[in-house]
Design an enzyme around this catalytic site. Structure first.
Site: not given
Ligand code: CMP
Length: 140
Positions: A11, A51, A104, A114, A117, A128
């Protein structure tokens, strides 16, 4: 056990902190093979769609804002039971609940920021992966 593929996203918090390489190395060191990987900045429409399952949740808009604030690395990782194994290597969603040594725990700073994903089921992994990668990119 059987060989699976899962979708992993490093992320924006981890990428902007210069930890993308370390996290990808962490995954490789744990036996997750990188089938495909791409650095990209998600558009608002991509983040909203990716999302969408969370669209009724109070954190949805904030999550979309966060996920579009800078580049991410999207990757397809492969291993025995890759979906559950990758989630184990990432650690709990909230870094404060994540076991020592997990991605994480090492690199996340809040339940939203965090660091990474991972797909939560084999069915969602297939959806995905298809969201980001074409068949020709997945031959490795
Ligand atoms: P991820 O695995 O990407 O899946 C959905 C994301 O929503 C999750 O990681 C967190 O970044 C975020 N998230 C989940 N629960 C919360 C929450 N209670 N508050 C804020 N963000 C959350």
């Amino acid at each position: 056990m059987s060989i699976e593929r899962t979708l992993s996203i490093i992320k924006p918090d981890a990428v902007s902190a210069g930890k993308a390489g370390a996290i990808l190395q962490h995954f490789e060191d744990k036996g997750l093979r990188v089938v495909a990987s791409r650095k990209m900045t998600l558009s608002r429409s991509q983040a909203l769609a990716f999302y969408a399952v969370h669209k009724e949740r109070p954190f949805y808009e904030s999550l979309v804002e966060f996920m579009t604030e800078g580049p991410v690395f999207v990757s397809v990782l492969e291993a025995d039971s890759a979906v559950s194994y990758h989630r184990e290597v990432m650690g709990a969603t909230n870094p404060s609940d994540a076991s020592d040594g997990t991605v994480r725990a090492l690199y996340g700073s809040s339940i939203e920021r965090n660091a990474c994903h991972g797909s939560d089921s084999l069915e969602n992994a297939q959806i995905e992966i298809g969201f980001f990668f074409s068949g020709a990119e997945l031959l490795a």
